[in-house]
Design a protein around this motif. Sequence first.
Motif, PDB file in Angstrom:
ATOM      1  N   SER A   1     -11.313  70.152   7.300  1.00 40.97           N
ATOM      2  CA  SER A   1     -10.113  69.859   7.976  1.00 40.97           C
ATOM      3  C   SER A   1     -10.828  70.806   8.816  1.00 40.97           C
ATOM      4  O   SER A   1     -10.747  70.333  10.437  1.00 40.97           O
ATOM      5  CB  SER A   1      -8.981  70.464   7.133  1.00 40.97           C
ATOM      6  OG  SER A   1      -8.838  70.166   6.325  1.00 40.97           O
TER       7      SER A   1
ATOM      8  N   ARG B   1       6.131  74.641   3.351  1.00 39.67           N
ATOM      9  CA  ARG B   1       5.933  74.083   4.618  1.00 39.67           C
ATOM     10  C   ARG B   1       6.291  74.333   6.308  1.00 39.67           C
ATOM     11  O   ARG B   1       4.914  74.374   6.904  1.00 39.67           O
ATOM     12  CB  ARG B   1       5.463  72.465   4.873  1.00 39.67           C
ATOM     13  CG  ARG B   1       5.289  72.220   5.780  1.00 39.67           C
ATOM     14  CD  ARG B   1       5.192  70.244   5.614  1.00 39.67           C
ATOM     15  NE  ARG B   1       3.987  69.294   6.757  1.00 39.67           N
ATOM     16  CZ  ARG B   1       4.603  69.774   8.124  1.00 39.67           C
ATOM     17  NH1 ARG B   1       5.828  70.752   8.657  1.00 39.67           N
ATOM     18  NH2 ARG B   1       3.602  69.603   8.739  1.00 39.67           N
TER      19      ARG B   1
ATOM     20  N   HIS C   1      -2.380  70.386  11.306  1.00 38.37           N
ATOM     21  CA  HIS C   1      -2.382  69.825  10.705  1.00 38.37           C
ATOM     22  C   HIS C   1      -2.595  69.801   9.245  1.00 38.37           C
ATOM     23  O   HIS C   1      -2.918  71.200   8.870  1.00 38.37           O
ATOM     24  CB  HIS C   1      -4.280  69.603  11.249  1.00 38.37           C
ATOM     25  CG  HIS C   1      -5.485  68.820  10.570  1.00 38.37           C
ATOM     26  ND1 HIS C   1      -4.922  67.284  10.390  1.00 38.37           N
ATOM     27  CD2 HIS C   1      -6.490  69.075   9.544  1.00 38.37           C
ATOM     28  CE1 HIS C   1      -5.953  66.778   9.193  1.00 38.37           C
ATOM     29  NE2 HIS C   1      -6.897  67.523   9.196  1.00 38.37           N
ATOM     30  N   ASP C   2      -2.430  68.682   8.374  1.00 37.44           N
ATOM     31  CA  ASP C   2      -2.683  69.092   7.006  1.00 37.44           C
ATOM     32  C   ASP C   2      -4.204  68.891   6.206  1.00 37.44           C
ATOM     33  O   ASP C   2      -4.230  68.168   6.711  1.00 37.44           O
ATOM     34  CB  ASP C   2      -1.759  67.731   6.022  1.00 37.44           C
ATOM     35  CG  ASP C   2      -0.991  68.347   4.613  1.00 37.44           C
ATOM     36  OD1 ASP C   2      -1.838  68.896   4.240  1.00 37.44           O
ATOM     37  OD2 ASP C   2      -0.328  67.093   5.036  1.00 37.44           O
TER      38      ASP C   2
ATOM     39  N   ARG D   1      -5.877  66.568   4.394  1.00 41.47           N
ATOM     40  CA  ARG D   1      -6.512  65.037   5.223  1.00 41.47           C
ATOM     41  C   ARG D   1      -7.640  65.786   5.557  1.00 41.47           C
ATOM     42  O   ARG D   1      -7.647  65.844   6.463  1.00 41.47           O
ATOM     43  CB  ARG D   1      -6.195  65.151   6.070  1.00 41.47           C
ATOM     44  CG  ARG D   1      -4.236  64.263   6.049  1.00 41.47           C
ATOM     45  CD  ARG D   1      -3.518  63.762   6.992  1.00 41.47           C
ATOM     46  NE  ARG D   1      -1.789  63.361   6.928  1.00 41.47           N
ATOM     47  CZ  ARG D   1      -1.260  62.382   6.186  1.00 41.47           C
ATOM     48  NH1 ARG D   1      -2.766  61.639   5.936  1.00 41.47           N
ATOM     49  NH2 ARG D   1      -0.572  62.226   6.215  1.00 41.47           N
TER      50      ARG D   1
ATOM     51  N   GLN E   1      -0.133  60.052  10.113  1.00 41.83           N
ATOM     52  CA  GLN E   1      -1.050  61.362   9.832  1.00 41.83           C
ATOM     53  C   GLN E   1      -1.023  61.938  10.543  1.00 41.83           C
ATOM     54  O   GLN E   1       0.435  62.712  11.085  1.00 41.83           O
ATOM     55  CB  GLN E   1      -2.385  61.054  10.110  1.00 41.83           C
ATOM     56  CG  GLN E   1      -2.727  58.941   9.648  1.00 41.83           C
ATOM     57  CD  GLN E   1      -3.978  58.724   8.991  1.00 41.83           C
ATOM     58  OE1 GLN E   1      -4.565  58.456  10.321  1.00 41.83           O
ATOM     59  NE2 GLN E   1      -4.095  58.095   7.881  1.00 41.83           N
ATOM     60  N   THR E   2      -1.883  63.292  10.505  1.00 38.13           N
ATOM     61  CA  THR E   2      -1.654  64.335  11.241  1.00 38.13           C
ATOM     62  C   THR E   2      -2.960  64.453  11.632  1.00 38.13           C
ATOM     63  O   THR E   2      -4.492  63.765  10.849  1.00 38.13           O
ATOM     64  CB  THR E   2      -1.949  65.790  10.170  1.00 38.13           C
ATOM     65  OG1 THR E   2      -3.122  66.186   9.476  1.00 38.13           O
ATOM     66  CG2 THR E   2      -0.028  66.278   9.805  1.00 38.13           C
TER      67      THR E   2
ATOM     68  N   ASP F   1       7.394  66.666   7.905  1.00 35.39           N
ATOM     69  CA  ASP F   1       6.820  67.190   9.280  1.00 35.39           C
ATOM     70  C   ASP F   1       7.118  67.743  10.738  1.00 35.39           C
ATOM     71  O   ASP F   1       8.351  67.880  11.026  1.00 35.39           O
ATOM     72  CB  ASP F   1       5.855  65.927   9.528  1.00 35.39           C
ATOM     73  CG  ASP F   1       6.134  65.347  10.656  1.00 35.39           C
ATOM     74  OD1 ASP F   1       7.142  64.864  10.592  1.00 35.39           O
ATOM     75  OD2 ASP F   1       5.390  63.691  10.345  1.00 35.39           O
TER      76      ASP F   1
ATOM     77  N   LYS G   1      -4.142  61.165   2.573  1.00 33.25           N
ATOM     78  CA  LYS G   1      -3.772  62.444   2.320  1.00 33.25           C
ATOM     79  C   LYS G   1      -4.783  62.605   0.415  1.00 33.25           C
ATOM     80  O   LYS G   1      -4.297  61.697  -0.362  1.00 33.25           O
ATOM     81  CB  LYS G   1      -2.333  62.698   2.451  1.00 33.25           C
ATOM     82  CG  LYS G   1      -1.900  63.836   1.813  1.00 33.25           C
ATOM     83  CD  LYS G   1      -0.320  64.381   2.334  1.00 33.25           C
ATOM     84  CE  LYS G   1       0.036  65.554   2.632  1.00 33.25           C
ATOM     85  NZ  LYS G   1       1.617  65.271   2.646  1.00 33.25           N
TER      86      LYS G   1
ATOM     87  N   THR H   1      -3.801  63.582  -2.306  1.00 33.27           N
ATOM     88  CA  THR H   1      -2.732  65.282  -3.606  1.00 33.27           C
ATOM     89  C   THR H   1      -2.709  64.494  -4.649  1.00 33.27           C
ATOM     90  O   THR H   1      -2.067  65.388  -5.779  1.00 33.27           O
ATOM     91  CB  THR H   1      -1.367  64.175  -2.733  1.00 33.27           C
ATOM     92  OG1 THR H   1      -1.557  62.442  -3.474  1.00 33.27           O
ATOM     93  CG2 THR H   1      -1.125  64.827  -1.349  1.00 33.27           C
TER      94      THR H   1
END
Length: 200
Positions: free
Chosen positions: A4, A45, A66-67, A70, A124-125, A149, A172, A174
């Motif tokens: 990432s 978060r 950004h997550d 992902r 998304q991110t 988010d 994602k 998860t």
Amino acid sequence: MAWSVAALLDGGVAEVVVAVPAAERDEFAAALPAGVVLVEGGATRTASVRAALAAVPGEATAVLVHDAARPLTPPAVVSRVLAALVAGAPAVVPVLPVVDTTVAVDDAGIVTGAPDRGSLRRVQTPQGFSRAALDAAYDRLPVGQELTDDAAVVRAAGIPVGTVPGDERSAKVTVAHDLALAELMVGAAAPEPAAGTVLR
């Protein structure tokens, strides 16, 4: 996490701040490139984003959130988000169309309606923001309030959120099924070894 970070840097991000669990800071430091700033994440978060924002250099005029779940996000998605910010968007998110029929249900699980999926998008991110817009939005968000988010945070502050095309590879990770699919994608993208190469 390392993938990432690499996507962000390859997409044009100048500096990266990562919120990590305090007990795992050394492990993250060993796995990430030199120059990445690590901060202790919070219990939620939103708390983690607040901690990371506090560590962003004061001269930064744009921030991407950004997550790390992902990890296969292509750098091109990052570049599109940055380009939208440069063009003047105060907030922007990468999105994909909703391809499945989507329904609303009541408490008993009975379908009550089917919204027109033509206007729906999967978010998304990385999500991008002008630094001033994101700081102002978080200043207005009551401590303890959790939104899904960062785009929701700025929308709650009345800031319009634009969109750019996302990418299916930004899915994602998860659950175990997601991880299996990600591993398949990584394997499919791996180059063939040259003749005589020994893989260990």
